[in-house]
Design an enzyme around this catalytic site. Structure first.
Site, mmCIF file in Angstrom:
data_model
loop_
_atom_site.group_PDB
_atom_site.id
_atom_site.type_symbol
_atom_site.label_atom_id
_atom_site.label_comp_id
_atom_site.label_asym_id
_atom_site.label_seq_id
_atom_site.Cartn_x
_atom_site.Cartn_y
_atom_site.Cartn_z
ATOM 1 N N HIS A 155 17.851 8.304 52.183
ATOM 2 C CA HIS A 155 19.384 7.960 52.549
ATOM 3 C C HIS A 155 20.323 8.145 52.001
ATOM 4 O O HIS A 155 20.528 9.081 50.511
ATOM 5 C CB HIS A 155 19.539 6.350 51.832
ATOM 6 C CG HIS A 155 19.975 5.411 51.699
ATOM 7 N ND1 HIS A 155 21.406 5.285 51.399
ATOM 8 C CD2 HIS A 155 20.493 4.346 53.078
ATOM 9 C CE1 HIS A 155 22.168 4.584 52.107
ATOM 10 N NE2 HIS A 155 21.205 4.056 53.113
ATOM 11 N N ASP A 196 13.444 5.849 44.484
ATOM 12 C CA ASP A 196 14.418 5.233 45.164
ATOM 13 C C ASP A 196 13.276 3.907 45.674
ATOM 14 O O ASP A 196 12.779 3.763 46.696
ATOM 15 C CB ASP A 196 15.219 5.727 46.161
ATOM 16 C CG ASP A 196 16.301 4.852 46.880
ATOM 17 O OD1 ASP A 196 16.280 3.544 47.028
ATOM 18 O OD2 ASP A 196 16.594 5.747 47.741
HETATM 19 C C1 LIG Z 1 16.298 3.779 50.984
HETATM 20 C C2 LIG Z 1 17.573 3.402 50.609
HETATM 21 N N1 LIG Z 1 17.845 3.488 49.403
HETATM 22 C C3 LIG Z 1 19.238 3.325 49.635
HETATM 23 C C4 LIG Z 1 20.125 2.173 50.041
HETATM 24 C C5 LIG Z 1 21.118 1.674 49.205
HETATM 25 O O1 LIG Z 1 21.137 0.539 48.980
HETATM 26 P P1 LIG Z 1 22.608 -0.415 48.312
HETATM 27 O O2 LIG Z 1 23.370 -0.051 50.233
HETATM 28 O O3 LIG Z 1 21.457 -1.770 48.632
HETATM 29 O O4 LIG Z 1 23.057 0.148 47.265
HETATM 30 C C6 LIG Z 1 19.317 1.691 51.277
HETATM 31 C C7 LIG Z 1 20.085 0.629 51.254
HETATM 32 O O5 LIG Z 1 19.671 0.607 53.210
HETATM 33 C C8 LIG Z 1 18.361 2.835 51.674
HETATM 34 O O6 LIG Z 1 17.671 1.989 52.592
#
Ligand SMILES: Cc1ncc(COP(=O)(O)O)c(C=O)c1O
Length: 414
Positions: A131, A208
């Site tokens: 992400h 993550d």
């Molecule tokens: C794999 C992954 N990492 C990080 C995030 C970021 O999460 P947040 O927006 O809750 O901080 C997401 C959100 O979709 C995600 O799917």
């Protein structure tokens, strides 16, 4: 409350659905089919009640007061920390740092551990399926420090190429930061193996857990990760609250993230000493209400049981994949052996956004676009997908509606 007896026999989806008031609404005159759970899940009544109860019965700031309301608020707030500790099996409650969510957790590590430990010539390894929130903080850090960012490539099926990963590791590797599960493809990464290999070269590993914590059993001690981050809102809890877990020796050695109230022990104009864990990383008034309601979400998931949830979602994943693949011209993007309940797909000749709009007209909520994974989309030579992601309250009948919605969309758009 859901009857435990019915849960033990498997998932009573009807009973579960009754706990989610939003699922009763209609969209464009049709019953809502909510398949955007990887973006954020819906909230059960117990979570909504916990929010209302805090604001109507004991709204007060935490940690600072001796009056009854402040004590009640502090107790409820801190009991979420205990629940989160148990949920991921952290060694101690001090290792549970409240953040705004996964993104803030990663940035906290980049700004504190990263600034303290990364030097020119060092290397950070991430993967192709990250992400943006697990890419950009490291890019910023690498640019600032003159360090290098290395990327683990993936196969056509969307699985990390572990041999290639081994080749990237070297004494220069200081950090490996990978997703436990991909939000865009659903791939579950072999994190234990990734961590083991990284530790052999002395690198620290951040996992993550944004997409995994809701689906998989998480045991940070068994995993042996150095940092683990996740968000409440993908776990049936409120937005604006999440957790950073870290190994104690790392958290103790890192400098603070933000300065302000709560994170200090003593302040003079000459010098400030910092508070103990976890408060050292929790400057200012925290997100009290959402933290408290987050416990209701963790309790809810625990009560239903991750194993029951996983079994149900696995059935939906298998059924959904089979049904979607029957549609001519549809290609599933991401066919890893181990997946969470996410199906990304494209349909030949059609734009994902057009499909999304037509599905919305039928009350079906899917996500379209790059899913904050533009580099991953580039790996597949596409700009985006349609993504259906399933939660514990979804049904096979809803998948049938998605399939018929897609068939109609194809007719209209071709
Ligand atoms: C794999 C992954 N990492 C990080 C995030 C970021 O999460 P947040 O927006 O809750 O901080 C997401 C959100 O979709 C995600 O799917």
């Amino acid at each position: 409350m859901i009857e435990t007896a019915t849960i033990q026999k498997g998932l009573d989806v009807d009973a579960i659905r009754q706990q989610f008031p939003l699922l009763n609404r209609e969209v464009k005159g049709r019953p809502l089919v909510y398949f955007d759970n990887a973006a954020t899940s819906q909230k059960p009544q117990s979570v909504i009640d916990a929010l209302i109860n805090y604001y109507t019965s004991y709204n007060a700031n935490v940690h600072r007061g001796i009056h009854t309301l402040a004590e009640e608020a502090t107790m409820a707030f801190e009991s979420t920390r205990d629940a989160a500790q148990q949920f991921i099996n952290a060694e101690s409650r001090e290792q549970i740092i409240f953040t705004r969510g996964t993104t803030e957790g990663i940035n906290l590590v980049a700004y504190t551990w990263g600034r303290q430990n990364i030097k020119a010539g060092d290397e950070i390894i991430i993967s192709s399926l990250e992400h943006h929130s697990n890419i950009v903080p490291w890019q910023i850090l690498c640019e600032e420090k003159g360090a290098g960012l290395k990327i683990i490539p993936i196969s056509d099926k969307g699985e990390l190429l572990i041999d290639e990963y081994r080749n990237l590791l070297s004494p220069k590797t200081k950090l490996v930061s990978v997703a436990h599960a991909s939000n865009a493809l659903g791939t579950i990464n072999p994190v234990k193996q990734i961590i083991e290999e990284a530790h052999k070269v002395g690198a620290v590993v951040l996992i993550d857990g944004a997409q995994s914590t809701v689906h998989l059993d998480i045991d940070v001690q068994e995993m042996d990760c150095d940092f683990f981050v996740f968000s409440s809102h993908k776990l049936y809890g409120p937005t604006g609250i999440g957790v950073l877990y870290g190994k104690k020796e790392l958290l103790e050695a890192m400098p603070p993230f933000q300065g302000g109230g709560e994170m200090i022990k003593e302040v003079t104009f000459e010098k400030t000493t910092y508070n103990d864990l976890p408060y050292k990383y929790e400057a200012g008034t925290p997100n009290i209400a959402d933290a408290i309601a987050f416990k209701a979400a963790l309790d809810f998931v625990k009560q239903i049981g991750k194993e029951n949830i996983r079994k149900h979602e696995e059935e939906l994943l298998q059924y959904g994949t089979k049904r979607l693949k029957e549609i001519p011209g549809l290609r599933v993007i991401g066919e890893a052996k181990e997946k969470v309940s996410v199906i990304s797909f494209i349909i030949e000749g059609l734009h994902p956004q057009d499909i999304g709009i037509l599905l919305d007209n039928r009350g079906i909520a899917v996500r379209t676009g790059h899913h904050c994974t533009q580099p991953l989309m580039n790996c597949f030579g596409i700009t985006g997908t349609v993504r259906a992601s399933f939660a514990m309250y979804n049904t096979k009948e809803e998948i049938d509606q998605l399939v018929s919605g897609l068939q109609k969309a194809i007719k209209m758009l071709s």
